[in-house]
Design a protein around this motif. Structure first.
Motif, PDB file in Angstrom:
ATOM      1  N   UNK A 229      27.232  42.088  50.270  1.00 49.01           N
ATOM      2  CA  UNK A 229      27.043  43.030  51.498  1.00 49.01           C
ATOM      3  C   UNK A 229      26.983  44.503  51.227  1.00 49.01           C
ATOM      4  N   UNK A 230      27.726  44.694  50.329  1.00 53.60           N
ATOM      5  CA  UNK A 230      27.822  46.343  49.874  1.00 53.60           C
ATOM      6  C   UNK A 230      26.414  46.477  49.506  1.00 53.60           C
ATOM      7  N   UNK A 231      25.690  45.558  48.602  1.00 54.37           N
ATOM      8  CA  UNK A 231      24.313  46.146  48.023  1.00 54.37           C
ATOM      9  C   UNK A 231      23.503  46.052  48.926  1.00 54.37           C
ATOM     10  N   UNK A 232      23.399  45.268  49.903  1.00 58.57           N
ATOM     11  CA  UNK A 232      22.447  45.209  51.083  1.00 58.57           C
ATOM     12  C   UNK A 232      22.635  46.340  51.815  1.00 58.57           C
ATOM     13  N   UNK A 233      23.795  46.828  52.080  1.00 62.15           N
ATOM     14  CA  UNK A 233      24.047  48.083  52.847  1.00 62.15           C
ATOM     15  C   UNK A 233      23.581  49.435  51.835  1.00 62.15           C
ATOM     16  N   UNK A 234      23.283  49.378  50.700  1.00 57.84           N
ATOM     17  CA  UNK A 234      22.784  50.350  49.860  1.00 57.84           C
ATOM     18  C   UNK A 234      21.341  50.480  50.060  1.00 57.84           C
ATOM     19  N   UNK A 235      20.898  49.493  50.666  1.00 57.51           N
ATOM     20  CA  UNK A 235      19.219  49.875  50.674  1.00 57.51           C
ATOM     21  C   UNK A 235      18.831  51.217  51.488  1.00 57.51           C
ATOM     22  N   UNK A 236      17.861  51.898  50.991  1.00 51.77           N
ATOM     23  CA  UNK A 236      17.623  53.235  51.645  1.00 51.77           C
ATOM     24  C   UNK A 236      18.611  54.301  51.469  1.00 51.77           C
ATOM     25  N   UNK A 237      19.591  54.081  50.934  1.00 52.69           N
ATOM     26  CA  UNK A 237      20.522  55.239  50.781  1.00 52.69           C
ATOM     27  C   UNK A 237      20.336  55.738  49.252  1.00 52.69           C
ATOM     28  N   UNK A 238      20.659  56.990  48.956  1.00 52.64           N
ATOM     29  CA  UNK A 238      20.405  57.448  48.108  1.00 52.64           C
ATOM     30  C   UNK A 238      21.020  56.744  46.739  1.00 52.64           C
ATOM     31  N   UNK A 239      20.444  56.857  45.483  1.00 53.37           N
ATOM     32  CA  UNK A 239      20.882  55.852  44.395  1.00 53.37           C
ATOM     33  C   UNK A 239      22.012  56.747  43.739  1.00 53.37           C
ATOM     34  N   UNK A 240      23.158  56.005  43.370  1.00 52.11           N
ATOM     35  CA  UNK A 240      24.143  56.763  42.633  1.00 52.11           C
ATOM     36  C   UNK A 240      24.406  55.800  41.194  1.00 52.11           C
ATOM     37  N   UNK A 241      24.713  56.451  40.140  1.00 53.66           N
ATOM     38  CA  UNK A 241      24.957  56.137  38.978  1.00 53.66           C
ATOM     39  C   UNK A 241      26.376  55.728  38.701  1.00 53.66           C
ATOM     40  N   UNK A 242      26.539  54.726  37.719  1.00 56.31           N
ATOM     41  CA  UNK A 242      27.757  54.514  37.116  1.00 56.31           C
ATOM     42  C   UNK A 242      29.069  54.563  38.081  1.00 56.31           C
ATOM     43  N   UNK A 243      30.147  55.602  37.852  1.00 57.51           N
ATOM     44  CA  UNK A 243      31.221  55.705  38.490  1.00 57.51           C
ATOM     45  C   UNK A 243      31.362  55.970  39.932  1.00 57.51           C
ATOM     46  N   UNK A 244      30.268  56.785  40.082  1.00 55.96           N
ATOM     47  CA  UNK A 244      29.951  57.305  41.559  1.00 55.96           C
ATOM     48  C   UNK A 244      29.550  55.916  42.428  1.00 55.96           C
ATOM     49  N   UNK A 245      28.696  55.210  41.833  1.00 56.66           N
ATOM     50  CA  UNK A 245      28.294  54.189  42.701  1.00 56.66           C
ATOM     51  C   UNK A 245      29.379  53.206  42.926  1.00 56.66           C
ATOM     52  N   UNK A 246      30.147  52.989  41.673  1.00 55.96           N
ATOM     53  CA  UNK A 246      31.306  51.967  41.909  1.00 55.96           C
ATOM     54  C   UNK A 246      32.434  52.548  42.998  1.00 55.96           C
ATOM     55  N   UNK A 247      32.542  53.741  42.790  1.00 61.90           N
ATOM     56  CA  UNK A 247      33.610  54.431  43.946  1.00 61.90           C
ATOM     57  C   UNK A 247      33.041  54.291  45.320  1.00 61.90           C
ATOM     58  N   UNK A 248      31.792  54.626  45.454  1.00 65.82           N
ATOM     59  CA  UNK A 248      31.238  54.294  46.872  1.00 65.82           C
ATOM     60  C   UNK A 248      31.453  52.834  47.254  1.00 65.82           C
ATOM     61  N   UNK A 249      31.009  51.850  46.355  1.00 66.91           N
ATOM     62  CA  UNK A 249      31.054  50.510  46.819  1.00 66.91           C
ATOM     63  C   UNK A 249      32.383  50.218  47.224  1.00 66.91           C
ATOM     64  N   UNK A 250      33.516  50.790  46.318  1.00 65.97           N
ATOM     65  CA  UNK A 250      34.967  50.512  46.615  1.00 65.97           C
ATOM     66  C   UNK A 250      35.271  51.029  48.187  1.00 65.97           C
ATOM     67  N   UNK A 251      34.931  52.170  48.281  1.00 67.86           N
ATOM     68  CA  UNK A 251      35.089  52.899  49.418  1.00 67.86           C
ATOM     69  C   UNK A 251      34.821  52.066  50.631  1.00 67.86           C
ATOM     70  N   UNK A 252      33.441  51.505  50.732  1.00 66.83           N
ATOM     71  CA  UNK A 252      33.149  50.958  51.705  1.00 66.83           C
ATOM     72  C   UNK A 252      33.640  49.489  51.850  1.00 66.83           C
ATOM     73  N   UNK A 253      33.864  48.835  50.846  1.00 65.43           N
ATOM     74  CA  UNK A 253      34.743  47.373  50.860  1.00 65.43           C
ATOM     75  C   UNK A 253      36.064  47.682  51.338  1.00 65.43           C
TER      76      UNK A 253
END
Length: 260
Positions: free
Chosen positions: A108-132
């Motif tokens: 669901x986190x990946x589906x929610x990223x559709x259309x959002x600015x792409x983040x790399x590496x640790x920033x992406x993991x942190x963003x996903x963790x925050x949403x979860x």
């Protein structure tokens, strides 16, 4: 638009859905403010699930008029779908028994990223963790209470835990309106109270919530489905919940009326 934070106002007058076997429901009136807690009651087979699908833009209204978050139905079904979410609707929004809690959340986190600015590496993991983490907190699902934490398979979850996971997955998309089916099915009286408190908390945070249940708390706005459904503010005694056997007809009507 008629929203406050993430809540959607709902206005319906004489709405109904007709499927291949006749009317799933008709004559429903509803006026609800943003952030309202709404209970859908009615006898088994009276179109309760179909009403959820109609109010979330996933089933075409055959008669009557409705707006959700200010968008008219059925004209703006696609827009309404994008601003609403389903939790635990059999045949439409099911959990996969073989997947773990973590796998559902990651998907669901990946589906929610559709259309959002792409983040790399640790920033992406942190963003996903925050949403979860935010979704788990909103649903009151503590991984430490599960048999294997986030690695617990859905098939090993208790009924209330599965409900919490389904709600968590839905709120990850920050809907204006959350629709939940069979809320109190196979739950004890204590568990039903806990389930309603879960939805009450979601509503208090700003999201409009509509749930199918056999019982309703005193603070819920109650809508009854049937041949001549009307808004009803008097809850019935708790019965433990029964599954809507109109589900098959809902699926047929869903297919016939279309998604857009």
């Amino acid at each position: 638009m008629e929203t406050t934070r993430q809540g959607a106002a709902v206005n319906a007058r004489g709405i109904g859905v007709k499927g291949p076997r006749g009317w799933a429901f008709r004559g429903v009136d509803l006026t609800a403010e943003p952030g309202a807690l709404i209970a859908v009651r009615g006898p088994s087979g009276s179109g309760r699930t179909c009403l959820l699908l109609a109010l979330t833009g996933r089933m075409r209204i055959t008669e009557g008029h409705a707006t959700v978050a200010g968008f008219p139905l059925p004209k703006r079904m696609g827009t309404v779908r994008g601003r609403t979410a389903l939790a635990h609707v059999p045949g439409v929004a099911d959990l996969e028994p073989a997947l773990t809690v973590a796998e559902h959340l990651q998907e669901q986190a990946l589906l929610g990223r559709r259309g959002a600015p792409f983040l790399w590496g640790s920033r992406r993991r942190e963003a996903t963790r925050a949403v979860v983490n935010a979704a788990l907190a909103a649903a009151g699902l503590d991984p430490d209470t599960l048999p294997k934490g986030l690695r617990t398979c859905v098939r090993d979850l208790e009924r209330l835990e599965a409900l919490r996971l389904s709600v968590a997955l839905a709120v990850m998309h920050q809907p204006y309106l959350l629709a939940v089916d069979d809320l109190d099915l196979k739950l004890s009286a204590e568990e039903r109270a806990t389930a309603w408190q879960l939805l009450r908390d979601v509503a208090l945070a700003g999201t409009t919530v509509v749930a199918v249940a056999s019982d309703a708390p005193a603070d819920a706005l109650v809508v009854t489905t049937g041949t001549t459904a009307t808004t009803d503010t008097t809850p019935t005694p708790a019965t433990g919940g029964t599954h809507d056997t109109h589900e098959e007809e809902a699926a047929h009507a869903f297919a016939e009326t279309g998604r857009a």
